[in-house]
Structure formats: structure tokens, C-alpha cells
Design a protein around this motif. Structure first.
Motif, PDB file in Angstrom:
ATOM      1  N   LEU A 162       0.831  -1.203   0.000  1.00 29.20           N
ATOM      2  CA  LEU A 162       0.000   0.000   0.000  1.00 29.20           C
ATOM      3  C   LEU A 162       0.867   1.256   0.000  1.00 29.20           C
ATOM      4  CD1 LEU A 162      -2.780   1.350   0.160  1.00 29.20           C
ATOM      5  CD2 LEU A 162      -2.669   1.058   2.654  1.00 29.20           C
ATOM      6  N   THR A 163       1.913   1.244   0.799  1.00 26.86           N
ATOM      7  CA  THR A 163       2.831   2.385   0.830  1.00 26.86           C
ATOM      8  C   THR A 163       3.445   2.616  -0.539  1.00 26.86           C
ATOM      9  OG1 THR A 163       3.343   1.941   3.151  1.00 26.86           O
ATOM     10  CG2 THR A 163       4.889   3.340   1.947  1.00 26.86           C
ATOM     11  N   THR A 164       3.917   1.546  -1.165  1.00 23.85           N
ATOM     12  CA  THR A 164       4.531   1.650  -2.492  1.00 23.85           C
ATOM     13  C   THR A 164       3.535   2.204  -3.501  1.00 23.85           C
ATOM     14  OG1 THR A 164       5.962  -0.223  -1.980  1.00 23.85           O
ATOM     15  CG2 THR A 164       5.730   0.358  -4.300  1.00 23.85           C
ATOM     16  N   HIS A 165       2.327   1.694  -3.490  1.00 28.86           N
ATOM     17  CA  HIS A 165       1.284   2.138  -4.415  1.00 28.86           C
ATOM     18  C   HIS A 165       0.979   3.630  -4.222  1.00 28.86           C
ATOM     19  CE1 HIS A 165      -2.354   2.015  -6.815  1.00 28.86           C
ATOM     20  NE2 HIS A 165      -2.996   2.573  -5.803  1.00 28.86           N
ATOM     21  N   ARG A 166       0.831   4.041  -2.975  1.00 32.61           N
ATOM     22  CA  ARG A 166       0.514   5.447  -2.705  1.00 32.61           C
ATOM     23  C   ARG A 166       1.664   6.376  -3.077  1.00 32.61           C
ATOM     24  NH1 ARG A 166      -2.656   5.261   3.093  1.00 32.61           N
ATOM     25  NH2 ARG A 166      -4.574   4.355   2.318  1.00 32.61           N
TER      26      ARG A 166
END
Length: 112
Positions: free
Chosen positions: A11-15
Motif C-alpha cells: 500500500l505504501t509503495t502504491h501510494r
């Protein structure tokens, strides 16, 4: 725990990838949002749980993946992340670290 940690890192990478693509933000706004993203996904909280609970080799892989994502976040401190020539290479490094972590987790689960 393993799925939660992988989910938080993904999720961090995507955001962060979405933030890089956003337009109309100043460098300062992007840097601030990048820090907020990493803090809002529970990645820090789950990281410490992984380091305490996971076997040593898995804890190392968990830490490595987290640090690569933190490196990605730190790219937002640069002058213009939207034109960062190293972004693709850093994304590949993050992807490799997440793949290695996933493999280590599967191996640990299969052994138990």
C-alpha cells in the motif's frame, strides 16, 4: 502478521507511486505527503512486530524491504521526483525486495 506487513508495504509503495504522478504540488507538499503516507499505512508498527516475532532471516528480509521503501519515500526530498531518472530503478529494487520477502515468508510458513 505476514500478510498485514506485506499489505502495508504494498500500500505504501502504491501510494508513493500515485503521489509521484500527481501534478500541481510543490516539492515541499510532496515531501510532506510522502512522509504521511509511510506513517499512515502501519508499516512502521508492523515492521517492529516482524523484527520481534519473525525468525532472523525473515526479519532481515522484512527490514530490507522496509528500508527500500523508505529510500523510495526519501526520493521526494529531491528537487523534482516527477523527473527523477533513478525512480524506475528504485521501483525495481523495491519490487525485488518485496518478492524476496514474500518468498521468505512462504518458506517459513511451509516449514511450520
Amino acid at each position: 502478521m505476514y500478510a498485514e506487513y506485506l499489505g502495508a508495504l504494498s500500500l505504501t509503495t502504491h501510494r508513493l507511486r500515485d503521489l509521484k504522478r500527481s501534478t500541481g504540488l510543490t516539492r515541499e507538499e510532496r515531501a510532506k505527503q510522502a512522509g504521511e503516507i509511510l506513517g499512515s499505512t502501519d508499516a512502521y508498527h508492523l515492521r517492529y512486530q516482524m523484527l520481534i516475532i519473525a525468525p532472523g532471516h525473515l526479519g532481515d528480509a522484512a527490514e530490507h524491504a522496509f528500508l527500500r521503501i523508505r529510500d523510495l519515500r526519501d526520493r521526494f526530498d529531491g528537487p523534482d521526483v516527477s523527473a527523477d531518472p533513478e525512480w524506475s530503478g528504485m521501483m525495481a529494487t523495491v519490487s525485488d525486495a518485496l518478492d524476496a520477502l514474500r518468498t521468505a515468508m512462504r518458506s517459513d510458513l511451509a516449514a511450520n
